[in-house]
Design an enzyme around this catalytic site. Structure first.
Site, PDB file in Angstrom:
ATOM      1  N   LYS A 239       0.847  -1.201   0.000  1.00 56.20           N
ATOM      2  CA  LYS A 239       0.000   0.000   0.000  1.00 56.20           C
ATOM      3  C   LYS A 239       0.881   1.251   0.000  1.00 56.20           C
ATOM      4  O   LYS A 239       1.920   1.294   0.648  1.00 56.20           O
ATOM      5  CB  LYS A 239      -0.927  -0.007   1.212  1.00 56.20           C
ATOM      6  CG  LYS A 239      -2.012  -1.073   1.090  1.00 56.20           C
ATOM      7  CD  LYS A 239      -2.956  -1.055   2.259  1.00 56.20           C
ATOM      8  CE  LYS A 239      -3.831   0.152   2.319  1.00 56.20           C
ATOM      9  NZ  LYS A 239      -4.981   0.157   1.423  1.00 56.20           N
TER      10      LYS A 239
ATOM     11  N   THR B 238       0.461   4.015   1.476  1.00 60.73           N
ATOM     12  CA  THR B 238       0.611   4.621   2.807  1.00 60.73           C
ATOM     13  C   THR B 238       1.931   4.188   3.442  1.00 60.73           C
ATOM     14  O   THR B 238       2.653   5.008   4.014  1.00 60.73           O
ATOM     15  CB  THR B 238      -0.571   4.231   3.715  1.00 60.73           C
ATOM     16  OG1 THR B 238      -1.778   4.674   3.100  1.00 60.73           O
ATOM     17  CG2 THR B 238      -0.435   4.829   5.098  1.00 60.73           C
TER      18      THR B 238
ATOM     19  N   ALA C  64       4.524   2.621   1.641  1.00 58.56           N
ATOM     20  CA  ALA C  64       5.617   2.898   0.695  1.00 58.56           C
ATOM     21  C   ALA C  64       6.112   4.336   0.809  1.00 58.56           C
ATOM     22  O   ALA C  64       7.311   4.601   0.723  1.00 58.56           O
ATOM     23  CB  ALA C  64       5.158   2.605  -0.725  1.00 58.56           C
TER      24      ALA C  64
ATOM     25  N   THR D  34       2.403 -15.171   4.311  1.00 64.26           N
ATOM     26  CA  THR D  34       3.538 -14.591   5.024  1.00 64.26           C
ATOM     27  C   THR D  34       3.906 -13.284   4.332  1.00 64.26           C
ATOM     28  O   THR D  34       4.101 -13.243   3.123  1.00 64.26           O
ATOM     29  CB  THR D  34       4.735 -15.559   5.054  1.00 64.26           C
ATOM     30  OG1 THR D  34       4.359 -16.723   5.813  1.00 64.26           O
ATOM     31  CG2 THR D  34       5.954 -14.916   5.701  1.00 64.26           C
TER      32      THR D  34
ATOM     33  N   GLU E  59       6.368  -9.872   4.013  1.00 64.01           N
ATOM     34  CA  GLU E  59       7.745  -9.423   4.221  1.00 64.01           C
ATOM     35  C   GLU E  59       7.775  -7.897   4.216  1.00 64.01           C
ATOM     36  O   GLU E  59       7.383  -7.280   3.230  1.00 64.01           O
ATOM     37  CB  GLU E  59       8.654  -9.967   3.117  1.00 64.01           C
ATOM     38  CG  GLU E  59       8.689 -11.485   3.029  1.00 64.01           C
ATOM     39  CD  GLU E  59       7.804 -12.063   1.930  1.00 64.01           C
ATOM     40  OE1 GLU E  59       7.366 -11.316   1.036  1.00 64.01           O
ATOM     41  OE2 GLU E  59       7.554 -13.273   1.978  1.00 64.01           O
TER      42      GLU E  59
ATOM     43  N   GLN F 230      -0.040 -23.137   4.966  1.00 63.09           N
ATOM     44  CA  GLN F 230       0.730 -22.539   6.069  1.00 63.09           C
ATOM     45  C   GLN F 230      -0.192 -21.804   7.035  1.00 63.09           C
ATOM     46  O   GLN F 230      -1.149 -21.170   6.634  1.00 63.09           O
ATOM     47  CB  GLN F 230       1.855 -21.651   5.552  1.00 63.09           C
ATOM     48  CG  GLN F 230       1.442 -20.440   4.776  1.00 63.09           C
ATOM     49  CD  GLN F 230       2.637 -19.727   4.133  1.00 63.09           C
ATOM     50  OE1 GLN F 230       3.742 -20.244   4.047  1.00 63.09           O
ATOM     51  NE2 GLN F 230       2.396 -18.523   3.675  1.00 63.09           N
TER      52      GLN F 230
END
Length: 188
Positions: A111, A113, A115, A135, A137, A180
């Site tokens: 997003k 916001t 970045a 997951t 990152e 997962q």
């Protein structure tokens, strides 16, 4: 291959359990305060970060090796806000569980916001028939500590449907990240 609309995303989530829990609209406030938005947008779905984090640490002086990853590279943290140290990295997971149809591939983008604050969110595509919690990152590219908010939006998933079903899906080939549940570390 075409991008899918809010109508398609709602239908697939509500009738086929593609996203659980699912927010059919766009949420921008919680308890009267502004938040980083999440939920269904025009051509995507803004996912939320759960309150489970793994933050990189160098206290154990390990080497980062994707083929032989040392769990001591991370410190586990649970909370509403995660502080990522300057020029560091953290893993988290989505609050949403995904079940991707066989004819669909997703691309996930951070997003703006985050970045615009120097916080980059990276997620690989969700392949056909993959399912699980995603997951996430997070990279803090700044020389300052950076905040990540649990329970709020952090990235947007775009859904693309092929005009032809794939011969082999992620489930068919026994993908290593299938199903997962928590923050999942690298596997080979």
């Amino acid at each position: 291959m075409s991008i899918k609309s809010d109508k398609w995303i709602r239908r697939m989530a509500e009738q086929h359990g593609m996203i659980e829990p699912f927010e059919p609209g766009q949420v921008r406030e919680s308890d009267g305060r502004k938040i980083v938005s999440y939920g269904t947008s025009s051509y995507g779905y803004d996912i939320r970060c759960a309150d489970e984090f793994k933050i990189f640490t160098n206290i154990n002086s390990t080497i980062v090796d994707p083929k032989n990853f040392d769990e001591k590279s991370f410190v586990d943290f649970k909370g509403d806000v995660c502080i990522i140290p300057p020029n560091s990295f953290a893993l988290a997971r989505t609050m949403e569980y995904f079940r991707i149809p066989r004819s669909v591939l997703t691309i996930c983008l951070g997003k703006s916001t985050y970045a615009r604050c120097g916080i980059i969110v990276n997620v690989t595509p969700f392949e056909p028939e993959w399912e699980g919690y995603v997951t996430l990152e997070f990279s803090n590219t700044t020389p300052l500590p950076a905040k990540i908010y649990a329970g709020e939006g952090c990235a947007q998933v775009l859904f693309f449907e092929s005009d032809e079903i794939c011969e082999t899906s992620y489930a068919d080939r026994g993908g290593k990240y299938q199903g997962q549940q928590g923050v999942t570390l690298p596997k080979t």
